[in-house]
Write a protein that holds these residues in place. Structure first.
Motif, PDB file in Angstrom:
ATOM      1  N   HIS A  73       0.725  -1.343  -0.074  1.00 48.73           N
ATOM      2  CA  HIS A  73      -0.091   0.006   0.286  1.00 48.73           C
ATOM      3  C   HIS A  73       0.883   1.143   0.162  1.00 48.73           C
ATOM      4  CE1 HIS A  73       0.728  -0.683   4.297  1.00 48.73           C
ATOM      5  NE2 HIS A  73       0.437   0.718   4.657  1.00 48.73           N
ATOM      6  N   ASP A 107      -0.402  -3.859   6.090  1.00 50.83           N
ATOM      7  CA  ASP A 107      -1.024  -3.225   7.347  1.00 50.83           C
ATOM      8  C   ASP A 107      -2.615  -3.628   6.993  1.00 50.83           C
ATOM      9  OD1 ASP A 107       1.227  -2.566   7.981  1.00 50.83           O
ATOM     10  OD2 ASP A 107       1.049  -0.488   7.699  1.00 50.83           O
ATOM     11  N   HIS A 162       6.090   2.182   3.780  1.00 53.51           N
ATOM     12  CA  HIS A 162       6.000   1.116   2.735  1.00 53.51           C
ATOM     13  C   HIS A 162       6.526   1.652   1.496  1.00 53.51           C
ATOM     14  CE1 HIS A 162       3.876  -1.731   5.280  1.00 53.51           C
ATOM     15  NE2 HIS A 162       3.575  -0.440   6.080  1.00 53.51           N
TER      16      HIS A 162
HETATM   17 ZN   LIG Z   1       0.056   1.488   6.341  1.00 52.55          ZN
END
Ligand SMILES: [Zn+2]
Length: 194
Positions: free
Chosen positions: A76, A166, A81
């Motif tokens: 994502h 996540d 990230h």
């Molecule tokens: Zn996240």
């Protein structure tokens, strides 16, 4: 005589960051001559890191064997990230797979560094499967505080590894996209290595 680790066959999962700390998410999956990378995040510095603007993962392990790297897979679009991509892509430049929104964030970020025309961005949709060397990776929809997030089912010669990214089990996410529990449970029933 013992086989040196670097030449041993078998699945290796190497976190370059992101375990036990906030941010810096980056994991290496290696089997034989193939490596796939999951996420490429940065970390904002702790108060005691004076004079440091951002922290990025140490990718020496990858720059030592760039010919093995098949892809960077993004779960994502959060900074922890994708934030290290502009720095990592100057050193290794494999194709980058992610959903449309995630790659949209990436493209904007790369523009700031004038890298947006030098990278190979490949849009995937949930339930797409991509073959990367010995690995075969399915993207699985997960709900998160940012939309268009995915977890990954990484099929390896030794079994399937689930990387959730996540996620939250939100029954009313803003975009109406629920975590794809059906696909996760399909993998669960078939058996998962890790
Ligand atoms: Zn996240």
């Amino acid at each position: 005589m013992e086989t040196p680790i670097s030449d041993s066959i078998g699945l290796k999962i190497i976190p370059l960051g992101g375990l036990g700390e906030i941010g810096l998410n980056m994991a290496v999956f290696e089997y034989g001559d193939d490596i796939v990378i999951v996420d490429c995040g940065l970390m904002f510095p702790e108060p005691d890191m004076l004079g440091i603007d951002i922290v990025i993962p140490d990718i020496t392990y990858l720059t030592d064997r760039p010919e093995k790297v098949r892809a960077i897979l993004l779960t994502h679009g959060h900074e922890d990230h994708i934030g290290a991509l502009p720095f990592v892509l100057r050193q290794i430049n494999p194709p980058i797979y992610g959903t449309a929104l995630t790659l949209g964030f990436v493209k904007e970020k790369l523009k700031e560094y004038e890298l947006d025309n030098k990278v190979d961005l490949r849009v995937v949709r949930p339930r797409d499967v991509v073959d990367l060397g010995v690995f075969s990776v399915e993207f699985i929809r997960v709900a998160h505080s940012i939309v268009d997030g995915c977890g990954l089912a990484i099929a390896t010669p030794e079994g399937v590894v689930i990387h959730t990214g996540d996620f939250k089990l939100d029954q009313t996410p803003v975009d109406g996209e629920l975590t794809d529990l059906a696909t996760f449970s399909r993998y669960g029933e078939a058996g998962v290595l890790a």
